[in-house]
Design a protein around this motif. Sequence first.
Motif, short mmCIF file in Angstrom:
data_model
loop_
_atom_site.label_atom_id
_atom_site.label_comp_id
_atom_site.label_asym_id
_atom_site.label_seq_id
_atom_site.Cartn_x
_atom_site.Cartn_y
_atom_site.Cartn_z
N ILE A 47 0.84 -1.19 0.00
CA ILE A 47 0.00 0.00 0.00
C ILE A 47 0.88 1.25 0.00
O ILE A 47 1.80 1.38 0.80
CB ILE A 47 -0.93 0.02 1.23
CG1 ILE A 47 -1.92 -1.13 1.17
CG2 ILE A 47 -1.68 1.35 1.31
CD1 ILE A 47 -2.90 -1.05 0.03
N ASN A 49 0.09 5.40 -0.19
CA ASN A 49 -0.93 6.46 -0.25
C ASN A 49 -2.33 5.90 -0.49
O ASN A 49 -3.11 6.44 -1.28
CB ASN A 49 -0.57 7.48 -1.33
CG ASN A 49 0.68 8.27 -1.00
OD1 ASN A 49 0.96 8.56 0.17
ND2 ASN A 49 1.46 8.62 -2.02
N LYS A 51 -3.12 3.24 -2.07
CA LYS A 51 -3.29 2.50 -3.32
C LYS A 51 -2.40 1.26 -3.32
O LYS A 51 -1.33 1.24 -2.72
CB LYS A 51 -2.90 3.39 -4.52
CG LYS A 51 -3.80 4.59 -4.70
CD LYS A 51 -3.36 5.39 -5.92
CE LYS A 51 -4.25 6.61 -6.12
NZ LYS A 51 -3.82 7.41 -7.32
N GLU A 52 -2.91 0.23 -3.99
CA GLU A 52 -2.13 -0.99 -4.13
C GLU A 52 -1.01 -0.77 -5.14
O GLU A 52 -1.25 -0.28 -6.25
CB GLU A 52 -3.02 -2.15 -4.59
CG GLU A 52 -4.11 -2.52 -3.60
CD GLU A 52 -4.99 -3.63 -4.13
OE1 GLU A 52 -4.65 -4.16 -5.21
OE2 GLU A 52 -5.98 -3.97 -3.47
#
Length: 275
Positions: A47, A49, A51-52
């Motif tokens: 992860i 921020n 996001k992935e």
Amino acid sequence: MATQTMEEILRKLQIKTTQLLEEESDGSANQTYECTKCKDQTGYIGIDNGKEVWIRCTCITWRRVKRLMKSSEITEEFKRLGFQNFKIDDKPDVIKDAYECSRMYYQSFDSIKNNRNNSIGLLGQPGAGKTHLLMAIANNLLQKKHIPVLYFPFVEGFGDLKDDFDALEDKLGRMKTVDVLFIDDLFKPVSVQTKEGRKRKPRATEWQVEQMYAVINYRYLNHLPIMVSSELTVDELCDIDEALGTRIYQMCQDYTVVIKGDRKQLNHRLVGAPA
């Protein structure tokens, strides 16, 4: 649409990573991995921020070293040779000079590698540790600086290649272009009987000299470093082929040690031998 909590994102991420690994391993519960962190995928989903993202695993570094060591053709025994296990206590000064020269060469490598004088030659007395010291440099370049090195033992190398033209062309190509080439026991002499008694004769056929000149000249013109050990002196190398010998000398002149003296003091294999 409700915003996912970080806990939900991590849970879904864990499920997705597990599924990917199971697919890659065909669901084998008994599979073992070199790197348990990434399960040999050289990365994993993380992860950033919220996001992935795909994160490169730190195992990439030692995997690169492993590949470099394999391609270097250095034997398992020689991989253990380093500066720390080279003994200089009670050794003659010339052995200590060779040790210091080798350490200085390694320490200076980054600043000289693109120069004309970017190479090292340890010459003279057999059994004095020339191969050990140059192998210590090679192992450090491979493992610490991740610089490709190719090890070429002169006698065995040409013995394996003389009847296989395809292998010869491939090996000569690698010898010309690899970042650092380590030539061990160049033109190693053999003892022959003459009218004046037994004398040393360099193992240097016209074909061998031709192949070595092609390799050295390519590296000379392209400022690619060589590391050379030989029982022969600079003059003796020039006697075999002056164009070849002078190129080697010019490349190695800032880091050359010629080991001469009492063989029972210089050859570690003769320690304790009766007078």
